[in-house]
Design an enzyme around this catalytic site. Structure first.
Site, PDB file in Angstrom:
ATOM      1  N   ASP A  82     -23.553  62.124  55.426  1.00  0.00           N
ATOM      2  CA  ASP A  82     -22.958  61.077  54.937  1.00  0.00           C
ATOM      3  C   ASP A  82     -22.534  60.900  53.192  1.00  0.00           C
ATOM      4  O   ASP A  82     -23.519  61.707  52.506  1.00  0.00           O
ATOM      5  CB  ASP A  82     -23.414  59.706  55.181  1.00  0.00           C
ATOM      6  CG  ASP A  82     -24.893  59.382  54.531  1.00  0.00           C
ATOM      7  OD1 ASP A  82     -25.852  60.409  54.455  1.00  0.00           O
ATOM      8  OD2 ASP A  82     -25.000  58.527  53.991  1.00  0.00           O
ATOM      9  N   ASP A  83     -21.641  60.502  52.992  1.00  0.00           N
ATOM     10  CA  ASP A  83     -21.075  60.221  51.375  1.00  0.00           C
ATOM     11  C   ASP A  83     -21.142  61.601  50.692  1.00  0.00           C
ATOM     12  O   ASP A  83     -21.519  61.773  49.505  1.00  0.00           O
ATOM     13  CB  ASP A  83     -22.342  59.441  50.981  1.00  0.00           C
ATOM     14  CG  ASP A  83     -22.306  58.040  51.253  1.00  0.00           C
ATOM     15  OD1 ASP A  83     -21.416  57.603  52.212  1.00  0.00           O
ATOM     16  OD2 ASP A  83     -23.078  57.242  50.832  1.00  0.00           O
ATOM     17  N   ILE A  84     -20.517  62.640  51.325  1.00  0.00           N
ATOM     18  CA  ILE A  84     -20.242  63.750  50.819  1.00  0.00           C
ATOM     19  C   ILE A  84     -18.516  64.205  51.318  1.00  0.00           C
ATOM     20  O   ILE A  84     -17.989  63.536  51.905  1.00  0.00           O
ATOM     21  CB  ILE A  84     -21.092  64.930  51.291  1.00  0.00           C
ATOM     22  CG1 ILE A  84     -21.049  65.091  52.769  1.00  0.00           C
ATOM     23  CG2 ILE A  84     -22.714  64.647  51.101  1.00  0.00           C
ATOM     24  CD1 ILE A  84     -21.769  66.340  53.423  1.00  0.00           C
ATOM     25  N   TYR A  87     -28.578  52.537  47.967  1.00  0.00           N
ATOM     26  CA  TYR A  87     -28.537  52.997  46.437  1.00  0.00           C
ATOM     27  C   TYR A  87     -29.251  51.839  45.596  1.00  0.00           C
ATOM     28  O   TYR A  87     -28.990  50.768  45.804  1.00  0.00           O
ATOM     29  CB  TYR A  87     -27.077  53.313  46.022  1.00  0.00           C
ATOM     30  CG  TYR A  87     -26.346  54.309  46.788  1.00  0.00           C
ATOM     31  CD1 TYR A  87     -26.404  55.639  46.315  1.00  0.00           C
ATOM     32  CD2 TYR A  87     -25.553  54.057  47.931  1.00  0.00           C
ATOM     33  CE1 TYR A  87     -25.805  56.601  46.883  1.00  0.00           C
ATOM     34  CE2 TYR A  87     -25.118  55.162  48.565  1.00  0.00           C
ATOM     35  CZ  TYR A  87     -24.988  56.435  48.158  1.00  0.00           C
ATOM     36  OH  TYR A  87     -24.326  57.492  48.740  1.00  0.00           O
TER      37      TYR A  87
END
Length: 892
Positions: free
Chosen positions: A303-305, A198
């Protein structure tokens, strides 16, 4: 919560994931190292990195002749031939010519692939490429010739890269090259980098540079997955604009030239409807646009959901709810992509995916659904046990393979720093067990936001992934420094000092290992010269790197950290001189140095990294080492003066970014300590008062405007004389502001606020203060200026100062009265640097009578006190024009 995952990888040859590592031999000296730091410094010139599986020195040499002939198989890899030719010219050859056979005479001949290379390898007693896996190669130097051959085109390219490292750099012919025989192959099939963090994505120029770096270090995979490319996530259905697609094509082409697979990772999970035909068509259509520009490896990271909230009602109706439903829905979509896109495109590599549960090996309904329903040839990416795994073992990898039921490609979150953007992570790849690559489809690393600065760690990742059996983290780190420094000793020394000051991470928990060792040596033997040399190296390193380092991207990436390193080096060297002056009993010199330090530290802490949102984040360099050294020097000076000094804060909680624990006691309510995790039952913040003292009101100010609930919701205040036996002072609940006045006569050295229950919120402490019974009362004048106080002239803290609101009148006095008459050998008056001599006379009161001791001599005045208990001290002003200031009056 930090989560930096996405997808990555190509499949190249999954069968290679279990290559046995027995019987391999590393380079000379690769085993049994007792001093890795020394080995890193002493790594010989011409060493091959990554370390070959088998390397054998020969007793002969070859000479770089003015003209060199290259005899190459017609199908030899063009990029490999270009590397060979350039390396020969860099080694001093005037001309490099191609020919079908070796010419007569003593001209050096290089054979690349084909029958000529096979024959030359045999003549040199080296085994050829028979029996090698994909990307393996053979290389031999000796008896007036060089031969190199690859199992495939990539193997030939890697052989050329190894030859490049063996050859010297000269500006004329005649260089001697030691005879060597190499037989080499990778420990795992996939070795690469995932741009999956990020924050600010890498520039196009930086990506091209990275691809060159990967090819040079035998890394064969680059995964394009920047979290902040909207066309990968929020706008995943939308086609790329023409200019963006053209840039991607340039990357794909460069990757192919460098024998690096470009993997495109699309992350639809924020909005995809798994059962939607329209979304399937949008996803495969997006892949088709990338296929058309040359991409052959694709991934779908999930990922990251959230998998508890569907993006469409149709998914809930079709799949139900819960982990099993989520795994089933994801497998459904991925299988459609695998069967209707990957399988229908000859030459496509196996599909890859990142599961929503990517960070452990615990069985779950979600993992069971993936294991049971996902097509068996899909690669599953996994970060290890933890999002950022401090260690990774063979047993964990085996367990991951069992739990997910698919080949495992590690997404290793090192050296990624998007969760600690105040740091550069310049230490080596460590904590990964030998034998791990043999259990995996491959190893990929998530790098830092700073691409060029990532190269130090990525060099070591490449070393480990190619040949974990021969890998030595510290030796590889040292070699990475040497390479980036271009072989220049002065640049390497500066880069090593800077990298050491930015060493720590979840994988390398000790910060600034070499500098910390130098400080420990100084504490043991008191030799200031060695420590000053180490600190000078750090202080000078930024200027050296800015002047001499060829990789300008590294200088650009590290700019604020370079500035901070220079400033911290200066502050620490001043602190070292303070220690030496204090030891020598030179009070005036020590006080002069002491007064410089706060501004030096403020400067060192002032440098910021500006992120993509414009937020300014103070950077950290050698934190916990240099700042502690400076604090300890000040504490030692306090002790020599006979004052207590500012309380020292501590905690057992992790620190969030740069919100250091010392901010609890800095006297500034606008700064704060902020924990990096929620307090557990027993978690604490504490202050050390440095000496047993009477306790006045204790104030604990918690929370902040942006995080009002970040305070200890249920806690107790406790005090102790020995940091072992604790007594309760008060309990508190549901209040961010705690203020308690202990019973009269209560004394302690330590105080702490301790959580009695676990909580979800983190902890902010703005100030943790302890008022003491004033041991010396201050009265008289002139009156204090706004923001100052008379008591600051005798508060046991030389860092604070009384500053008058006006000039003193003739005969006006500032008087200090201790709580009881005291015997003292001297009276010391500390004032700001530049304070004039003769500004006041110093008197003491004995038996109710004031007696002169002398006059103020400048910033530092120490006067013999004479005999008898002292009832008071006063400064009688002589009416000068400037408003006076006093840091501390000390009876000792």
């Amino acid at each position: 919560m930090h989560r930096t995952r996405t997808a990555a990888a190509t499949a190249l040859a999954l069968a290679l994931a279990a290559i046995p590592l027995t019987g391999m031999s590393g380079p000379p000296g690769a085993a049994g190292r007792q001093d890795p730091a020394r080995e890193a410094r002493d790594r010989p010139a011409g060493a091959i990195s990554p370390a070959p599986q088998s390397v054998r020195p020969r007793s002969d040499r070859v000479t770089i002749t003015p003209a060199v002939t290259v005899v190459a198989d017609p199908k030899a890899d063009a990029t490999a031939l270009a590397v060979v030719s350039k390396s020969l010219r860099d080694a001093g050859a005037d001309r490099v010519v191609r020919a079908e056979q070796a010419p007569a005479g003593r001209r050096l001949t290089v054979y690349v692939d084909g029958a000529g290379a096979a024959s030359a390898l045999r003549d040199l007693g080296a085994r050829g490429t028979g029996g090698l896996p994909a990307e393996g190669y053979a290389l031999a130097v000796g008896d007036g010739r060089i031969a190199l051959a690859g199992k495939d085109a990539t193997g030939t390219y890697y052989a050329a890269q190894s030859l490049r490292q063996l050859l010297p750099r000269r500006d004329r012919p005649g260089a001697q090259v030691r005879g060597t025989a190499v037989r080499d192959w990778p420990a795992t099939a996939l070795r690469g980098v995932i741009e999956g963090f990020y924050g600010t994505p890498w520039s196009h120029r930086a990506r091209l540079d990275q691809l060159d770096f990967y090819g040079e270090h035998k890394m064969n995979l680059y995964v394009y997955s920047p979290k902040d490319d909207a066309y990968l996530r929020e706008k995943w259905r939308d086609p790329y604009p023409a200019d963006r697609l053209a840039e991607l094509k340039e990357l794909v082409d460069r990757a192919r030239q460098r024998h690096v697979e470009f993997s495109y990772a699309l992350s639809p999970g924020l909005s995809v409807c798994y059962s939607s035909e329209a979304d399937l068509r949008a996803l495969t259509a997006k892949f088709q646009t990338l296929w058309d520009i040359g991409v052959r490896t694709f991934a779908v990271p999930l990922d990251d959901i959230s998998y508890t909230d569907w993006n469409c009602a149709a998914d809930k109706d079709r799949f139900g709810t819960g982990g099993w439903a989520a795994g089933t829905a994801q497998a459904h979509l991925l299988n459609r992509v695998n069967q209707e896109f990957i399988a229908r495109h000859p030459g496509a590599r196996p599909l890859q995916m990142v599961p929503t549960e990517y960070y452990d090996v615990e069985p779950s309904p979600y993992k069971k659904a993936l294991a049971a329903r996902l097509d068996g040839n899909v690669l599953v990416e996994w970060t290890g046990v933890g999002v950022i795994a401090p260690t990774m073992t063979v047993a964990q990898a085996r367990r991951a393979r069992e739990v997910f039921g698919h080949p495992i490609l590690t997404w290793d979150n090192y050296p990624v720093n998007d969760y600690v953007t105040n740091r550069l992570l310049l230490g080596p790849f460590s904590g990964r067990e030998k034998g791990l690559p043999g259990q995996l489809a491959g190893i990929t690393a998530n790098p830092m936001i700073q691409p060029a600065a990532s190269k130090l760690a990525l060099y070591t990742v490449a070393d480990y992934a190619w040949n974990d059996a021969a890998y030595d983290a510290r030796a590889s780190w040292g070699a990475a420094i040497e390479e980036l420094a271009g072989g220049d000793a002065r640049t390497a020394r500066a880069l090593r000092a800077f990298a050491d000051a930015n060493y720590s991470s979840a994988l390398n928990p000790r910060q600034a290992t070499e500098l910390a060792a130098a400080i420990e040596e100084f504490d043991h033997d008191g030799d200031a010269r060695r420590l000053d040399a180490a600190l000078r190296d750090l202080q000078d390193a930024p200027a050296v790197l800015r002047e001499r380092l060829a990789d300008r991207g590294f200088v650009e990436d590290g700019a604020p950290w370079l500035d901070a390193a220079h400033a911290w080096g200066g502050a620490a060297r001043t602190a070292l001189r303070l220690i030496e002056a204090t030891k020598a009993g030179d009070g005036a010199r020590a006080w002069e140095l002491r007064q410089r330090i706060p501004e030096l530290v403020r400067t060192a802490r002032s440098f910021v990294y500006v992120d993509m949102t414009g937020r300014k984040i103070p950077v950290l360099v050698a934190d916990g080492v240099l700042d502690t050294f400076v604090e300890d020097a000040l504490a030692a000076h306090d002790e020599a003066l006979g004052v207590i000094g500012r309380p020292k804060a501590s905690t057992d909680l992790p620190v969030h970014q740069d919100n250091a624990v010392s901010r609890m006691t800095d006297g500034d309510d606008a700064t704060y300590f902020w924990s990096g995790a929620a307090p557990r039952a027993g978690s604490y913040v504490a202050v050390d008062l440095h000496a047993e003292r009477p306790l006045g009101t204790v104030t604990l100010s918690m929370g902040r405007s942006g995080s009002p609930d970040d305070y200890l919701h249920h806690g107790v205040l406790e005090y102790s004389s020995d940091d072992k036996t604790w007594r309760r002072l008060a309990a508190f609940d549901a209040t961010p502001e705690v203020r308690v006045t202990p019973p009269a006569g209560t004394t302690a050295r330590y105080l702490r606020a301790r959580a009695v229950q676990a909580q979800d919120n983190w902890l902010v402490v703005r100030e943790f203060t302890v008022a003491g019974a004033d041991r010396v009362a201050v009265s008289g004048g002139p009156p204090a200026a706004p923001g100052s106080a008379l008591r600051s002239a005798a508060d046991q803290d030389p860092a604070t100062a009384y500053r008058a609101a006006r000039a003193a009148e003739q005969g006006e006095a500032l008087e200090f009265t201790p709580d009881a008459p005291r015997s003292a050998r001297s009276v010391t008056v500390l004032r700001p640097q530049g304070a004039p001599a003769g500004e006041a006379s110093v008197e003491v009161r004995r038996g109710g009578v004031w007696r002169p001791l002398g006059t103020l001599s400048g910033a530092y005045t120490r006067l013999a006190a004479g005999d008898g208990a002292i009832e008071g001290v006063r400064l009688v002003w002589r009416g000068r024009a400037a408003a006076p200031a006093v840091n501390e009056v000390i009876l000792r």
